[in-house]
Scaffold this active site. Structure first.
Site, PDB file in Angstrom:
ATOM      1  N   ASP A 245       0.970  -0.986  -0.043  1.00 19.97           N
ATOM      2  CA  ASP A 245       0.352  -0.041  -0.038  1.00 19.97           C
ATOM      3  C   ASP A 245       0.836   1.249  -0.198  1.00 19.97           C
ATOM      4  O   ASP A 245       2.040   1.576   1.083  1.00 19.97           O
ATOM      5  CB  ASP A 245      -0.624   0.275   1.511  1.00 19.97           C
ATOM      6  N   GLU A 315       0.846  -0.270  -4.931  1.00 20.13           N
ATOM      7  CA  GLU A 315       0.909   0.389  -5.538  1.00 20.13           C
ATOM      8  C   GLU A 315       0.956   1.911  -4.908  1.00 20.13           C
ATOM      9  O   GLU A 315       1.515   1.750  -4.536  1.00 20.13           O
ATOM     10  CB  GLU A 315      -0.908   0.777  -4.419  1.00 20.13           C
TER      11      GLU A 315
HETATM   12  C1  GLC Z   1      -4.104   4.125  -0.305  1.00 23.37           C
HETATM   13  C2  GLC Z   1      -5.425   2.981  -0.282  1.00 23.37           C
HETATM   14  C3  GLC Z   1      -6.473   4.002  -0.253  1.00 23.37           C
HETATM   15  C4  GLC Z   1      -5.293   4.064   1.756  1.00 23.37           C
HETATM   16  C5  GLC Z   1      -4.121   4.802   1.770  1.00 23.37           C
HETATM   17  C6  GLC Z   1      -4.399   5.202   3.263  1.00 23.37           C
HETATM   18  O1  GLC Z   1      -3.686   4.603  -1.140  1.00 23.37           O
HETATM   19  O2  GLC Z   1      -5.737   2.210  -1.204  1.00 23.37           O
HETATM   20  O3  GLC Z   1      -7.861   3.584   0.705  1.00 23.37           O
HETATM   21  O4  GLC Z   1      -7.170   5.504   2.080  1.00 23.37           O
HETATM   22  O5  GLC Z   1      -3.490   3.705   0.995  1.00 23.37           O
HETATM   23  O6  GLC Z   1      -3.784   3.962   3.788  1.00 23.37           O
END
Ligand code: GLC
Length: 621
Positions: A245, A315
């Protein structure tokens, strides 16, 4: 026995023939063994069922993401009860959004304990049962791993704010003024300053997301070690991989200087959103890829067991800084993620046209390092649902695109039935991003999955409440109510088609046409006569596409699949391929002339593979 007698018998046919057969059999076996030894390491996989992915990456078709699976008996049990749905759709991997113990300020992305399950989701036993059942069905479970921050309720944060010597530097602390706590101009992704003053410690801590999500300090070796231990904890339990993440935020510049403003004339006090600054000091810092590569190496040590490959996807929204995105693939010598999420197709609704879609696809295909594996995302829990932003007319053609492009398709739960955004009133807002700015709320795409036309679409039929409202169209759009012509049936057929035909998941991908409406491409594999033509109309009108200049295509083509049931089986001239607005066609055809050798600039393949019919193998050629 005298020699003469032996010779007499040995020349008789009944002795000579078996002897010669044995001799030639031995020669043939020896030659086959030699050939296999030479080509053995180049064989990609036996076909048709046993298709391993590139460089050991499991072919992950398709990944389905689940969040909002609120279920009366706990979400993990709820997922377990629905595993048939994944099997029905031929989905092989499920990424489940975070289920760690959490105060749920950011719905699980604020972790209180990385080794425990939140009661909302169930228990550790529920998790282990789910994982075991998934494995017994051949499904893979991908977890969310959230390295950038913890919850402010995490034990480490409490020890850090009280300056426990071991934990003192676990987070990013700096001196600041209690009444105006802004050591610099950095802003949180959710808006406003990314610094909060902590009264207990008398200093400010950094949070690139909510103030309840303090950023960990990865310059501290103990933090780095803790994270590796957590990775081991879950790998030992048997999870098949991680979605890493918010990785670009993991490190910040130690000097804490102001970031440059996008508009230098804006008064500094009006800098409150992430769009106001260039994030030169808070994202993609030197050392980030070393961390990820280190985690990858840890994961690889668990991948050695046959069939137990551990997968990593990162991500990072780098928008159109495509080079930054591609760095997450690693280098030819040092592996990083299997792929970074490809978010370009999220922009598809900005301009539904064939040329635009080709442009978005090409952003990935034209920039992906050689030998890497692509992937496609049209929605997730952070972005509006594609059926709403592009329009229902296009959901089928978008799913057809997703499932016929090369690489791993990712489907956000509900896309397989064409679920849309819900309307959320101010009093219903759950998302912290929405509380800061209602138009940024991610609630609309997080409504409960529409399983049936029972109360609450099959959710919480005991308590009559769901965490967000169910979309009112659930009576007509739900999993149960699916006929042969539904979005779901079409998804399933495409997924099966993709799995059962090598050109579609391992073959060349070649552009053949793009205009204001239509995007068309071929999928073919060297050594195989079978090939596919895909013609997708993203425009607003019906059009006839002339592909007569493509010599490698037969003059007549039969429609194998259409998003419009009435057109299946029709035979079309390649000079006049008719498609309606939002219609997609798949043609299967047979040819001896491959398109890719003559059009190298229009064609892409991750790893060149050839099919050898006599041995029924696919090998690197
Ligand atoms: C990522 C997740 C999102 C979350 C963020 C903080 O972007 O997809 O939903 O709010 O991280 O952890």
């Amino acid at each position: 026995m005298p020699k003469e007698v032996l010779l007499l018998y040995s020349s008789q046919a009944r002795y000579r023939v078996p002897r010669e057969i044995l001799f030639w059999l031995t020669v043939a076996c020896t030659l086959t063994l030699v050939a296999l030894t030479i080509t053995g390491d180049r064989a990609v996989a036996a076909v048709p069922e046993l298709v391993a992915g590139l460089s050991g990456v499991p072919d992950l078709p398709p990944v389905l993401q689940g969040l909002g699976w609120r279920w009366s008996r706990g979400i993990l049990k709820g997922i377990q009860e629905k595993l048939d749905h994944f099997e029905y759709l031929n989905i092989k991997s499920i990424w489940i959004s975070p289920f760690y113990r959490s105060p749920m300020k950011d719905f699980g992305y604020d972790v209180e304990d990385f080794r425990d399950i939140d009661p909302l989701f169930g228990t550790m036993e529920d998790f282990e049962e789910l994982l075991a059942e998934m494995h017994s069905k051949g499904l893979k479970l991908i977890m969310d791993f959230i390295p950038n921050h913890t919850s402010d309720r995490h034990r480490w944060f409490n020890l850090s704010r009280t300056r426990d010597p071991h934990y003192e530097d676990y987070y990013v602390w700096t001196d600041c003024n209690a009444s105006a706590p802004k050591p610099n101009n950095w802003v949180s992704v959710f808006g406003n300053s990314s610094w909060t003053y902590d009264e207990v410690r008398g200093q400010c801590y950094l949070h690139q997301f909510l103030k309840e999500q303090p950023d960990l300090n990865f310059r501290n070796e103990h933090v780095r070690k803790e994270m590796i231990d957590i990775i081991h904890f879950w790998l030992k339990k048997g999870v098949d991989g991680f979605r890493m993440d918010a990785v670009k935020h993991i490190l910040e510049a130690a000097h804490l200087r102001d970031e440059p403003q996008v508009d230098p004339n804006k008064p500094p006090e009006s800098i409150t959103t992430e769009w106001d600054l260039y994030h030169d000091y808070t994202t993609s810092q030197l050392g980030l890829h070393d961390l990820l590569r280190g985690w990858r190496a840890e994961m690889d040590s668990y991948s050695r067991e046959p069939g137990r490959y551990r997968f990593m996807v990162t991500e990072s929204y780098d928008y159109h800084e495509v080079d930054k995105t591609m760095m997450y693939y690693g280098t030819p010598l040092v592996k990083e993620s299997d792929f970074p999420f490809n978010f370009y197709l999220l922009d598809l609704p900005h301009n539904t046209s064939g040329l635009w879609v080709k442009h978005l696809v090409h952003l990935w295909m034209g920039n992906m390092p050689r030998g890497q594996w692509a992937n496609w995302v049209v929605g997730n829990h952070d972005r509006p649902r594609i059926a709403s932003s592009a329009g229902q007319t296009y959901i089928r053609v978008i799913n057809m695109l997703l499932l016929t492009l090369p690489g791993t398709p990712t489907t956000y739960y509900g896309e397989e039935i064409g679920m849309e955004n819900i309307n959320v009133t101010d009093s219903q807002i759950q998302d912290p991003a929405g509380k800061y700015n209602a138009s940024a709320s991610r609630d609309p795409e997080r409504s409960p999955m529409q399983w049936s036309n029972d109360m609450n679409a099959g959710f919480n039929n005991k308590t009559n409440t769901t965490w967000l409202p169910v979309h009112p169209d659930y009576r007509t759009i739900n999993v149960q109510k699916q006929d042969e012509d539904s979005v779901l049936s079409q998804y399933r057929s495409l997924s099966k088609l993709r799995q059962s035909h090598l050109p579609l998941h391992r073959g060349w991908f070649c552009y053949v046409h793009a205009d204001a409406s239509v995007f068309a491409y071929l999928r073919e594999l060297d050594g195989l006569n079978q090939a596919f033509l895909i013609v997708l109309n993203f425009g607003k009108e019906s059009v006839a596409t002339d592909l007569s200049s493509i010599r490698e295509l037969p003059d007549q083509l039969e429609v194998l699949m259409s998003t419009n049931q009435d057109n299946r089986g029709k035979v079309l001239q390649k000079s006049r391929i008719l498609t309606g607005a939002g219609e997609g066609l798949v043609f299967e055809y047979y040819t001896h002339t491959r398109f890719n050798p003559n059009h190298p600039t229009q064609c892409y393949i991750s790893e060149k593979a050839c099919y050898l019919r006599v041995m029924d193998i696919l090998y690197t050629c």
